[in-house]
Scaffold this motif. Structure first.
Motif, PDB file in Angstrom:
ATOM      1  N   ILE A 153     -13.064  -5.147   3.329  1.00 46.86           N
ATOM      2  CA  ILE A 153     -12.052  -6.194   3.229  1.00 46.86           C
ATOM      3  C   ILE A 153     -12.244  -7.077   2.001  1.00 46.86           C
ATOM      4  N   LEU A 154     -13.374  -6.946   1.308  1.00 41.85           N
ATOM      5  CA  LEU A 154     -13.573  -7.681   0.054  1.00 41.85           C
ATOM      6  C   LEU A 154     -12.739  -7.108  -1.086  1.00 41.85           C
ATOM      7  N   THR A 415       5.259  -7.321  -5.855  1.00 39.71           N
ATOM      8  CA  THR A 415       4.440  -8.484  -6.166  1.00 39.71           C
ATOM      9  C   THR A 415       3.541  -8.753  -4.976  1.00 39.71           C
ATOM     10  N   ALA A 416       2.234  -8.843  -5.207  1.00 38.56           N
ATOM     11  CA  ALA A 416       1.278  -9.004  -4.114  1.00 38.56           C
ATOM     12  C   ALA A 416       0.348 -10.171  -4.405  1.00 38.56           C
ATOM     13  N   MET A 417       0.058 -10.927  -3.348  1.00 35.11           N
ATOM     14  CA  MET A 417      -0.925 -12.003  -3.395  1.00 35.11           C
ATOM     15  C   MET A 417      -1.979 -11.727  -2.332  1.00 35.11           C
ATOM     16  N   SER A 418      -3.253 -11.880  -2.700  1.00 35.92           N
ATOM     17  CA  SER A 418      -4.349 -11.641  -1.763  1.00 35.92           C
ATOM     18  C   SER A 418      -5.319 -12.811  -1.817  1.00 35.92           C
ATOM     19  N   ALA A 419      -5.988 -13.031  -0.703  1.00 36.55           N
ATOM     20  CA  ALA A 419      -7.096 -13.992  -0.645  1.00 36.55           C
ATOM     21  C   ALA A 419      -8.133 -13.433   0.314  1.00 36.55           C
ATOM     22  N   PHE A 420      -9.415 -13.628   0.005  1.00 39.47           N
ATOM     23  CA  PHE A 420     -10.452 -13.042   0.844  1.00 39.47           C
ATOM     24  C   PHE A 420     -11.706 -13.902   0.783  1.00 39.47           C
ATOM     25  N   VAL A 421     -12.445 -13.881   1.886  1.00 39.79           N
ATOM     26  CA  VAL A 421     -13.713 -14.595   1.953  1.00 39.79           C
ATOM     27  C   VAL A 421     -14.617 -13.861   2.929  1.00 39.79           C
ATOM     28  N   GLN A 422     -15.865 -13.750   2.585  1.00 37.63           N
ATOM     29  CA  GLN A 422     -16.858 -13.120   3.452  1.00 37.63           C
ATOM     30  C   GLN A 422     -18.175 -13.874   3.298  1.00 37.63           C
ATOM     31  N   THR A 431     -28.872  -9.903   9.935  1.00 40.36           N
ATOM     32  CA  THR A 431     -27.796 -10.480   9.129  1.00 40.36           C
ATOM     33  C   THR A 431     -26.490 -10.305   9.894  1.00 40.36           C
ATOM     34  N   VAL A 432     -25.636 -11.291   9.805  1.00 39.88           N
ATOM     35  CA  VAL A 432     -24.300 -11.231  10.401  1.00 39.88           C
ATOM     36  C   VAL A 432     -23.308 -11.590   9.304  1.00 39.88           C
ATOM     37  N   THR A 433     -22.262 -10.744   9.140  1.00 38.57           N
ATOM     38  CA  THR A 433     -21.344 -10.896   8.013  1.00 38.57           C
ATOM     39  C   THR A 433     -19.897 -10.872   8.490  1.00 38.57           C
ATOM     40  N   PRO A 434     -19.326 -12.045   8.791  1.00 32.21           N
ATOM     41  CA  PRO A 434     -17.896 -12.104   9.094  1.00 32.21           C
ATOM     42  C   PRO A 434     -17.085 -12.275   7.808  1.00 32.21           C
ATOM     43  N   GLY A 435     -15.816 -11.875   7.867  1.00 30.59           N
ATOM     44  CA  GLY A 435     -14.943 -12.035   6.718  1.00 30.59           C
ATOM     45  C   GLY A 435     -13.492 -11.867   7.105  1.00 30.59           C
ATOM     46  N   VAL A 436     -12.617 -12.265   6.217  1.00 28.93           N
ATOM     47  CA  VAL A 436     -11.179 -12.126   6.466  1.00 28.93           C
ATOM     48  C   VAL A 436     -10.471 -11.953   5.130  1.00 28.93           C
ATOM     49  N   ARG A 437      -9.404 -11.176   5.144  1.00 27.91           N
ATOM     50  CA  ARG A 437      -8.565 -10.941   3.972  1.00 27.91           C
ATOM     51  C   ARG A 437      -7.110 -11.177   4.360  1.00 27.91           C
ATOM     52  N   THR A 452      22.948  -0.670  -6.040  1.00 28.65           N
ATOM     53  CA  THR A 452      22.481  -1.392  -4.853  1.00 28.65           C
ATOM     54  C   THR A 452      21.106  -1.992  -5.101  1.00 28.65           C
ATOM     55  N   ARG A 453      20.793  -2.994  -4.290  1.00 25.96           N
ATOM     56  CA  ARG A 453      19.506  -3.674  -4.400  1.00 25.96           C
ATOM     57  C   ARG A 453      19.034  -4.032  -3.003  1.00 25.96           C
ATOM     58  N   GLY A 454      17.752  -3.835  -2.730  1.00 19.93           N
ATOM     59  CA  GLY A 454      17.194  -4.183  -1.431  1.00 19.93           C
ATOM     60  C   GLY A 454      15.802  -4.770  -1.586  1.00 19.93           C
ATOM     61  N   THR A 455      15.421  -5.610  -0.635  1.00 21.76           N
ATOM     62  CA  THR A 455      14.102  -6.244  -0.657  1.00 21.76           C
ATOM     63  C   THR A 455      13.468  -6.164   0.724  1.00 21.76           C
ATOM     64  N   ASN A 456      12.181  -6.350   0.782  1.00 18.43           N
ATOM     65  CA  ASN A 456      11.445  -6.402   2.037  1.00 18.43           C
ATOM     66  C   ASN A 456      10.099  -7.041   1.741  1.00 18.43           C
ATOM     67  N   GLU A 457       9.355  -7.385   2.784  1.00 14.99           N
ATOM     68  CA  GLU A 457       8.033  -7.954   2.592  1.00 14.99           C
ATOM     69  C   GLU A 457       7.138  -7.601   3.762  1.00 14.99           C
ATOM     70  N   VAL A 458       5.826  -7.585   3.481  1.00 18.33           N
ATOM     71  CA  VAL A 458       4.800  -7.310   4.492  1.00 18.33           C
ATOM     72  C   VAL A 458       3.694  -8.341   4.320  1.00 18.33           C
ATOM     73  N   ASP A 459       3.312  -9.008   5.405  1.00 19.22           N
ATOM     74  CA  ASP A 459       2.194  -9.952   5.413  1.00 19.22           C
ATOM     75  C   ASP A 459       1.201  -9.508   6.482  1.00 19.22           C
ATOM     76  N   GLU A 460      -0.085  -9.592   6.177  1.00 17.48           N
ATOM     77  CA  GLU A 460      -1.075  -9.147   7.153  1.00 17.48           C
ATOM     78  C   GLU A 460      -2.391  -9.895   6.965  1.00 17.48           C
ATOM     79  N   VAL A 461      -2.991 -10.297   8.083  1.00 12.80           N
ATOM     80  CA  VAL A 461      -4.342 -10.851   8.111  1.00 12.80           C
ATOM     81  C   VAL A 461      -5.291  -9.737   8.524  1.00 12.80           C
ATOM     82  N   ILE A 462      -6.382  -9.566   7.765  1.00 14.06           N
ATOM     83  CA  ILE A 462      -7.284  -8.427   7.952  1.00 14.06           C
ATOM     84  C   ILE A 462      -8.690  -8.964   8.187  1.00 14.06           C
TER      85      ILE A 462
END
Length: 723
Positions: A153-154, A415-422, A431-437, A452-462
């Motif tokens: 997920i990093l 166009t994609a935006m990501s953020a992650f922390v572990q 050792t214990v290693t939690p994280g999220v993306r 024609t023109r079409g759009t869509n989007e996908v958002d997900e917490v990982i």
């Protein structure tokens, strides 16, 4: 004629990020301090040296330089078969377009695998079209890292199968050069070399490869050039800047289609389409800035830009097209194949750019040792796609016949935006290693023919979490669970008519439990039990999933099994004049099946329930074993056996091969590889000879577009000299 005067916001992105790096450099110069920081060459490492695996809460493999060189791996497919859990399927036989599957995931075009080079996305469209129509030659890499656990997920966006990170050679501290050449049957010839040096605070390394061969079938000549340059500028004792640039050029007489059953039985290495051709080139550049604020805090910023152009002209895209435009009265079927029958030009251009700053901080929060890694990414892809049908087999322009002309003209933007922390909490033996993306992906598709023109989007917490426990010195138990995520492609979620398809991302929960051990010097072992539980695997639709959809969010699947890897080096614990070594990689994919309510996606069988059937291209057993010897006078010899068990090619689990060659069971097969290296005492050079598929085993590698044979016996000899 197909070049697109295309607005590319990525250019502005590159300019702004270049300014950001310049600002960061100025800040670093103002804060320069003495530091014993050691090697500053900036690169994102997935695993690092093998010792780092002790802290990674998941299964991982490092194929280092000595292994790749001693084995004289010919393709990346051959290299990755040494990794447990990895199934690589040949296409043209020479690794130009690898098909990599992980733990039962479909290997087609490596779409469920995240490919990186020095930690930077390697695929030309990892969000909108993660297909490997391009892959650099394996000679370009110093080592290969494969990570399959929760730490995926990093990296992202694909966290379903594995992260494969190709590491290029480091800049040498002093003058160092390499020249190698080899020749063999099937008109094979290759020359590759590198040279690097460091003068003052500036170092560089340049690498080039030329490779040509007649391929695994008739009428299939390949020729590629690959050039790579890396420059490292040490700015201060605490920071450095790396610039990379690479160029790839392919001119290949290669078809896309496999054979029908009748054609295979007549001659399995034939290729009826002698006029098919692939032209491809890729140019990429990247900059990486590393800044050690202090010994505990490191900032690493990657900026990257890639342009990829691909023109594939072919008369047939699969074995049911014999030939492509048989409805044209001027084409009388196979009798006129080489004269009046037309072709299809699949012309593609991709622009990809992004920026990704990361920070790593070592600290003592909560009274324990911690390592926190965090970052964000902005990523953009522009695609321009044309299908131009020609009038003749060697056409390279759109024609005017009944089936000719422009059949597709579309623009696609992602166009994609990501953020992650572990964070790794280090409790000594534990050792214990939690994280999220977090991933947010916006899609746009414009059809220039339909207007024609079409759009869509996908958002997900990982999310993900993993742990390690040092049971005894040298033995670590690891476990982890994480969310598997694979974003859909543009065409999967936006139709040509501009409709939005109700198609979610591909999602799973992935589990691992394993043990990694070095019980004595010279012996390393790793065993992993894994489970991939898909709540939503994207499959062919049994009912429409939206406007004109051909795929749907359906199909619960389960993949679970066992992996094992082991290595023994006798010279670490026995004083013999000969060093004997052995390596073993084994995968048992016990289950790979549809577990939800599922009906076949094959036309004519959509009412047949396939729940409980095995997934296509998911062999139950994979085994690669090597034994070898290193002599004191410079000779090394190794023999490798690679076994792949039988696999189905459709969800019906059809056994007998059908007439078009696209469905049926692929029998299991074993190939043997033999390699010998001899180091000459008088110079820093080596002679080598290698035989791949030593027994010339004829086997079916793929049936997705018709029957395709695997690589024939290849015997090569060559030399390598360092200067």
């Amino acid at each position: 004629m197909f070049a697109k005067n295309h607005p590319r916001p990525s250019a502005a992105l590159i300019a702004s990020v270049s300014a950001l790096l310049a600002s960061a450099s100025a800040i670093g110069l103002a804060q320069e301090q003495d530091s014993a920081s050691g090697e500053l060459e900036p690169v994102v490492i997935v695993i690092g040296e093998r010792i780092q695996l002790d802290k990674i809460p998941g299964s991982g493999t490092v194929l280092d330089h000595s292994l790749l060189e001693e084995s004289r791996v010919f393709t990346v497919n051959e290299a990755l078969r040494k990794v447990p859990g990895v199934f690589t399927r040949d296409e043209e036989g020479f690794g130009l377009r690898p098909n990599i599957g992980i733990r039962g995931l479909n290997p087609t075009r490596s779409t469920k695998v995240l490919l990186l080079e020095d930690g930077i996305p390697l695929a030309y469209a990892p969000y909108g079209d993660n297909a490997s129509y391009y892959h650099p030659p394996v000679e370009r890499f110093e080592r290969i890292e494969v990570l399959k656990g929760s730490s995926q997920i990093l990296f992202g966006p694909h966290t379903v199968g594995a992260v494969i990170n190709y590491i290029t050679p480091p800049v040498p501290t002093e003058s160092d050069g390499l020249l190698a050449a080899s020749f063999g049957n099937e008109a094979f010839r290759e020359v590759h070399g590198s040279y690097g040096d460091t003068v003052g605070n500036t170092g560089f390394i340049a690498h080039g490869t030329y490779k040509e061969t007649d391929g695994a079938r008739e009428n299939m000549n390949f020729r590629i050039y690959d050039l790579n340059l890396k420059v490292v500028q040490k700015l201060t004792e605490r920071q450095a800047l790396t610039f990379r640039s690479s160029y790839y050029d392919e001119d290949s007489q290669v078809t896309y289609s496999g054979l029908t059953l009748a054609e295979w039985e007549d001659d399995p290495r034939q290729n009826p389409f002698a006029d098919d051709h692939m032209y491809a080139y890729r140019w990429s550049t990247s900059a990486t800035h590393r800044f050690e604020l202090n010994p505990a805090t490191t900032f690493l910023t990657n900026v990257y830009y890639t342009y990829f152009n691909r023109d594939w002209w072919r008369q047939s895209s699969n074995s049911t097209q014999r030939p492509n435009d048989r409805s044209d009265p001027a084409c009388g079927g196979m009798a006129n194949l080489d004269t009046s029958c037309g072709n299809e030009g699949r012309v593609r251009q991709y622009w990809t750019a992004g920026v990704e700053p990361r920070v790593t901080v070592e600290h003592g929060l909560f009274g324990v040792d911690n390592v926190t890694e965090a970052g964000v990414r902005y990523h953009q892809e522009d695609q321009y796609r044309i299908q131009a049908n020609g009038d003749f087999p060697n056409s390279r322009e759109p024609g005017t016949g009944p089936n000719s002309g422009i059949k597709e003209d579309s623009d696609r933007t992602i166009t994609a935006m990501s953020a992650f922390v572990q964070n790794r909490f280090d409790f000594g033996r534990w050792t214990v290693t939690p994280g999220v993306r977090f991933e947010s992906v916006d899609y746009e598709r414009i059809d220039n023919l339909l207007g024609t023109r079409g759009t869509n989007e996908v958002d997900e917490v990982i999310p993900g979490i993993g742990a390690t426990f040092e049971a005894v010195p040298g033995t670590v138990v690891f476990a982890g669970v994480h969310r598997g995520f694979a974003p859909p492609g543009v065409a999967d979620v936006v139709t040509a008519q501009g409709g939005s398809v109700d198609l979610d991302a591909e999602l799973s929960w992935n589990y691992e439990l394993g043990l990694r051990s070095m019980p004595v010097d010279g012996v390393s072992l790793e065993g992993t039990v894994f489970r991939m539980d898909f709540e939503n695997q994207i499959v062919p639709a049994s009912v429409a999933g939206g406007t004109g959809a051909t795929l749907t969010s359906a199909g619960e699947t389960l993949q679970q099994g066992l992996e094992f890897a082991g290595e023994v080096q006798s010279n670490a614990f026995v004083e013999w004049p000969v060093d004997v070594f052995a390596r073993l990689s084994y995968t048992w994919l016990a289950d790979a099946e549809y577990v939800g309510e599922r009906f076949s996606g094959i036309p004519g069988f959509t009412t047949v329930k396939v729940t409980g059937n095995r997934l296509p291209y998911a062999p139950e057993h994979l085994l690669a074993g090597t034994v070898g010897m290193r002599m004191p006078f410079g000779l090394s010899v190794e023999l490798e056996g690679v076994y792949t068990s039988a696999a189905f090619t459709d969800d019906l689990n059809t056994v007998d091969v059908v007439a078009n060659g696209q469905r049926g069971e692929i029998p299991g097969y074993t190939i043997w590889n033999l390699t010998a290296n001899y180091g000459l005492q008088a110079c820093d050079c080596k002679l080598f000879v290698t035989a791949k598929n030593l027994t010339d085993e004829l086997y079916v590698a793929d049936m997705s577009r018709g029957l395709i044979p695997g690589m024939p016996r290849l015997v090569q000899g060559g030399f390598e000299v360092r200067f």
